[in-house]
Write a protein that holds these residues in place. Structure first.
Motif, PDB file in Angstrom:
ATOM      1  N   CYS A 129      26.385  62.791 -60.216  1.00 44.16           N
ATOM      2  CA  CYS A 129      27.218  61.964 -59.337  1.00 44.16           C
ATOM      3  C   CYS A 129      28.655  61.943 -59.833  1.00 44.16           C
ATOM      4  CB  CYS A 129      26.721  60.518 -59.300  1.00 44.16           C
ATOM      5  SG  CYS A 129      25.060  60.292 -58.675  1.00 44.16           S
ATOM      6  N   SER A 130      29.565  61.874 -58.888  1.00 48.01           N
ATOM      7  CA  SER A 130      30.964  61.629 -59.229  1.00 48.01           C
ATOM      8  C   SER A 130      31.579  60.848 -58.082  1.00 48.01           C
ATOM      9  CB  SER A 130      31.719  62.942 -59.452  1.00 48.01           C
ATOM     10  OG  SER A 130      31.777  63.689 -58.261  1.00 48.01           O
ATOM     11  N   ALA A 131      32.641  60.129 -58.375  1.00 49.27           N
ATOM     12  CA  ALA A 131      33.319  59.347 -57.337  1.00 49.27           C
ATOM     13  C   ALA A 131      34.700  58.953 -57.826  1.00 49.27           C
ATOM     14  CB  ALA A 131      32.509  58.098 -56.987  1.00 49.27           C
ATOM     15  N   GLY A 132      35.591  58.770 -56.886  1.00 45.76           N
ATOM     16  CA  GLY A 132      36.930  58.314 -57.210  1.00 45.76           C
ATOM     17  C   GLY A 132      37.733  58.112 -55.938  1.00 45.76           C
ATOM     18  N   PRO A 133      38.912  57.522 -56.092  1.00 41.85           N
ATOM     19  CA  PRO A 133      39.739  57.207 -54.923  1.00 41.85           C
ATOM     20  C   PRO A 133      40.135  58.448 -54.126  1.00 41.85           C
ATOM     21  CG  PRO A 133      40.554  56.085 -56.872  1.00 41.85           C
ATOM     22  CD  PRO A 133      39.516  57.058 -57.336  1.00 41.85           C
ATOM     23  N   LYS A 134      40.216  58.256 -52.823  1.00 40.95           N
ATOM     24  CA  LYS A 134      40.724  59.294 -51.934  1.00 40.95           C
ATOM     25  C   LYS A 134      42.234  59.092 -51.886  1.00 40.95           C
ATOM     26  CE  LYS A 134      40.295  61.145 -47.290  1.00 40.95           C
ATOM     27  NZ  LYS A 134      39.571  61.064 -46.022  1.00 40.95           N
ATOM     28  N   GLY A 135      42.966  60.006 -52.470  1.00 38.84           N
ATOM     29  CA  GLY A 135      44.413  59.853 -52.558  1.00 38.84           C
ATOM     30  C   GLY A 135      44.755  58.661 -53.433  1.00 38.84           C
ATOM     31  N   ASP A 136      45.672  57.821 -52.971  1.00 38.01           N
ATOM     32  CA  ASP A 136      46.086  56.677 -53.779  1.00 38.01           C
ATOM     33  C   ASP A 136      45.517  55.360 -53.264  1.00 38.01           C
ATOM     34  OD1 ASP A 136      47.580  56.476 -51.495  1.00 38.01           O
ATOM     35  OD2 ASP A 136      49.525  56.298 -52.485  1.00 38.01           O
ATOM     36  N   ASN A 137      44.503  55.433 -52.382  1.00 38.61           N
ATOM     37  CA  ASN A 137      43.900  54.229 -51.829  1.00 38.61           C
ATOM     38  C   ASN A 137      42.727  53.788 -52.704  1.00 38.61           C
ATOM     39  OD1 ASN A 137      42.655  52.205 -50.364  1.00 38.61           O
ATOM     40  ND2 ASN A 137      42.770  53.285 -48.416  1.00 38.61           N
ATOM     41  N   LEU A 138      42.913  52.743 -53.455  1.00 34.04           N
ATOM     42  CA  LEU A 138      41.896  52.236 -54.373  1.00 34.04           C
ATOM     43  C   LEU A 138      40.644  51.753 -53.649  1.00 34.04           C
ATOM     44  CD1 LEU A 138      41.469  51.699 -57.406  1.00 34.04           C
ATOM     45  CD2 LEU A 138      42.490  49.440 -57.051  1.00 34.04           C
ATOM     46  N   TYR A 139      40.768  51.401 -52.380  1.00 36.96           N
ATOM     47  CA  TYR A 139      39.645  50.846 -51.618  1.00 36.96           C
ATOM     48  C   TYR A 139      38.879  51.890 -50.798  1.00 36.96           C
ATOM     49  CZ  TYR A 139      41.263  46.263 -52.979  1.00 36.96           C
ATOM     50  OH  TYR A 139      41.611  45.158 -53.718  1.00 36.96           O
ATOM     51  N   HIS A 140      39.301  53.142 -50.858  1.00 33.19           N
ATOM     52  CA  HIS A 140      38.600  54.225 -50.152  1.00 33.19           C
ATOM     53  C   HIS A 140      38.347  55.363 -51.144  1.00 33.19           C
ATOM     54  CE1 HIS A 140      38.504  57.224 -46.532  1.00 33.19           C
ATOM     55  NE2 HIS A 140      37.370  57.182 -47.193  1.00 33.19           N
ATOM     56  N   TRP A 141      37.088  55.574 -51.432  1.00 33.31           N
ATOM     57  CA  TRP A 141      36.694  56.607 -52.387  1.00 33.31           C
ATOM     58  C   TRP A 141      35.898  57.698 -51.703  1.00 33.31           C
ATOM     59  CZ3 TRP A 141      34.578  54.586 -57.709  1.00 33.31           C
ATOM     60  CH2 TRP A 141      35.526  53.738 -58.304  1.00 33.31           C
ATOM     61  N   ILE A 142      35.821  58.830 -52.379  1.00 34.12           N
ATOM     62  CA  ILE A 142      34.929  59.918 -52.015  1.00 34.12           C
ATOM     63  C   ILE A 142      33.945  60.073 -53.171  1.00 34.12           C
ATOM     64  CG2 ILE A 142      34.750  62.393 -51.535  1.00 34.12           C
ATOM     65  CD1 ILE A 142      36.266  60.900 -49.372  1.00 34.12           C
ATOM     66  N   ALA A 143      32.659  60.171 -52.833  1.00 37.07           N
ATOM     67  CA  ALA A 143      31.629  60.386 -53.857  1.00 37.07           C
ATOM     68  C   ALA A 143      30.925  61.700 -53.576  1.00 37.07           C
ATOM     69  CB  ALA A 143      30.615  59.243 -53.842  1.00 37.07           C
ATOM     70  N   THR A 144      30.409  62.298 -54.634  1.00 38.66           N
ATOM     71  CA  THR A 144      29.628  63.517 -54.539  1.00 38.66           C
ATOM     72  C   THR A 144      28.321  63.292 -55.280  1.00 38.66           C
ATOM     73  OG1 THR A 144      31.666  64.809 -54.595  1.00 38.66           O
ATOM     74  CG2 THR A 144      29.621  66.002 -54.991  1.00 38.66           C
ATOM     75  N   ILE A 145      27.228  63.666 -54.632  1.00 42.13           N
ATOM     76  CA  ILE A 145      25.921  63.625 -55.288  1.00 42.13           C
ATOM     77  C   ILE A 145      25.303  65.006 -55.131  1.00 42.13           C
ATOM     78  CG2 ILE A 145      23.604  62.611 -55.301  1.00 42.13           C
ATOM     79  CD1 ILE A 145      24.814  60.028 -54.193  1.00 42.13           C
ATOM     80  N   ILE A 146      24.858  65.568 -56.242  1.00 43.76           N
ATOM     81  CA  ILE A 146      24.164  66.863 -56.233  1.00 43.76           C
ATOM     82  C   ILE A 146      22.677  66.578 -56.051  1.00 43.76           C
ATOM     83  CG2 ILE A 146      23.694  68.988 -57.513  1.00 43.76           C
ATOM     84  CD1 ILE A 146      26.682  68.574 -56.943  1.00 43.76           C
ATOM     85  N   GLY A 147      22.061  67.259 -55.097  1.00 43.81           N
ATOM     86  CA  GLY A 147      20.629  67.072 -54.852  1.00 43.81           C
ATOM     87  C   GLY A 147      19.814  67.378 -56.101  1.00 43.81           C
ATOM     88  N   PRO A 148      18.952  66.444 -56.511  1.00 43.89           N
ATOM     89  CA  PRO A 148      18.188  66.605 -57.750  1.00 43.89           C
ATOM     90  C   PRO A 148      17.163  67.751 -57.688  1.00 43.89           C
ATOM     91  CG  PRO A 148      18.133  64.321 -56.973  1.00 43.89           C
ATOM     92  CD  PRO A 148      18.725  65.148 -55.887  1.00 43.89           C
ATOM     93  N   SER A 149      16.926  68.367 -58.829  1.00 44.99           N
ATOM     94  CA  SER A 149      15.910  69.421 -58.950  1.00 44.99           C
ATOM     95  C   SER A 149      14.549  68.872 -58.567  1.00 44.99           C
ATOM     96  CB  SER A 149      15.847  69.943 -60.387  1.00 44.99           C
ATOM     97  OG  SER A 149      17.070  70.520 -60.737  1.00 44.99           O
ATOM     98  N   GLY A 150      13.743  69.731 -57.975  1.00 42.43           N
ATOM     99  CA  GLY A 150      12.394  69.337 -57.610  1.00 42.43           C
ATOM    100  C   GLY A 150      12.299  68.543 -56.327  1.00 42.43           C
ATOM    101  N   THR A 151      13.405  68.434 -55.587  1.00 44.46           N
ATOM    102  CA  THR A 151      13.407  67.727 -54.303  1.00 44.46           C
ATOM    103  C   THR A 151      13.822  68.718 -53.218  1.00 44.46           C
ATOM    104  OG1 THR A 151      15.740  67.056 -54.290  1.00 44.46           O
ATOM    105  CG2 THR A 151      14.186  65.623 -55.489  1.00 44.46           C
ATOM    106  N   PRO A 152      13.591  68.397 -51.955  1.00 40.67           N
ATOM    107  CA  PRO A 152      14.062  69.272 -50.882  1.00 40.67           C
ATOM    108  C   PRO A 152      15.589  69.344 -50.804  1.00 40.67           C
ATOM    109  CG  PRO A 152      12.704  67.475 -49.976  1.00 40.67           C
ATOM    110  CD  PRO A 152      12.788  67.280 -51.450  1.00 40.67           C
TER     111      PRO A 152
END
Length: 182
Positions: free
Chosen positions: A56-79
């Motif tokens: 997982c990772s996440a952080g602000p989109k641009g300079d807006n502290l209240y709007h973030w983008i997150a990334t989750i990598i699908g775990p091994s052993g799952t569809p």
């Protein structure tokens, strides 16, 4: 603060109703540069950068502290294995007293995510507590990749397939992962 009076003497201005008032209508200044919710979000961002949850990772989109983008990598052993799933995180102004809103921007075949990307998970509704952090929220979302919650679904049809024909469910979820998340 004093202002000239009609007789050449200085007279005090009325006591300001709100902290931060500097004397003129156009000069309202916040007592602090960042609100309490903003400080909390900044602290959580620092903690997330030091010790992020797995895949997982996440952080602000641009300079807006209240709007973030997150990334989750699908775990091994799952569809969802190897898929890269993007989410928008919107923090309300009264965070952490209200939960953040998370929306999947990557299409996903999952009983707890509706067609608009909205999540149906207790941690973002009835089980929300100000003691929770965005790190814990990301961990909870990652956990639904490993173990969906078919008894509180966003899409009952997918939940039904998950409960009655797991192989078919997983096949469709893998196809969607290959198509939309790779």
């Amino acid at each position: 603060m004093m202002t000239p009076g009609g007789s050449g003497r200085l007279r005090p201005l009325p006591t300001p109703m709100y902290a931060g008032y500097s004397g003129t209508a156009s000069s309202w200044v916040a007592k602090t540069s960042v609100s309490a919710s903003g400080k909390r979000i900044q602290r959580e961002m620092a903690e997330l950068n030091v010790d992020p949850p797995p895949d997982c990772s996440a952080g602000p989109k641009g300079d807006n502290l209240y709007h973030w983008i997150a990334t989750i990598i699908g775990p091994s052993g799952t569809p969802y294995e190897g898929g890269i799933f993007f989410l928008d995180i919107i923090f309300p102004s009264d965070y952490p007293f209200k939960p953040p809103k998370l929306v999947f921007k990557t299409r996903i075949y999952h009983c707890n995510v509706d067609t608009a990307g909205d999540l149906s998970v207790d941690i973002l509704r009835d089980s929300w507590s100000p003691a929770l952090t965005i790190t814990k929220v990301l961990q909870a979302i990652r956990s639904i990749f490993l173990k969906p919650e078919p008894y509180s679904p966003a899409l009952p049809m997918i939940a039904r397939l998950y409960l009655t024909d797991r192989d078919k469910h997983d096949e469709v979820a893998k196809e969607w992962t290959l198509r939309f998340a790779k």
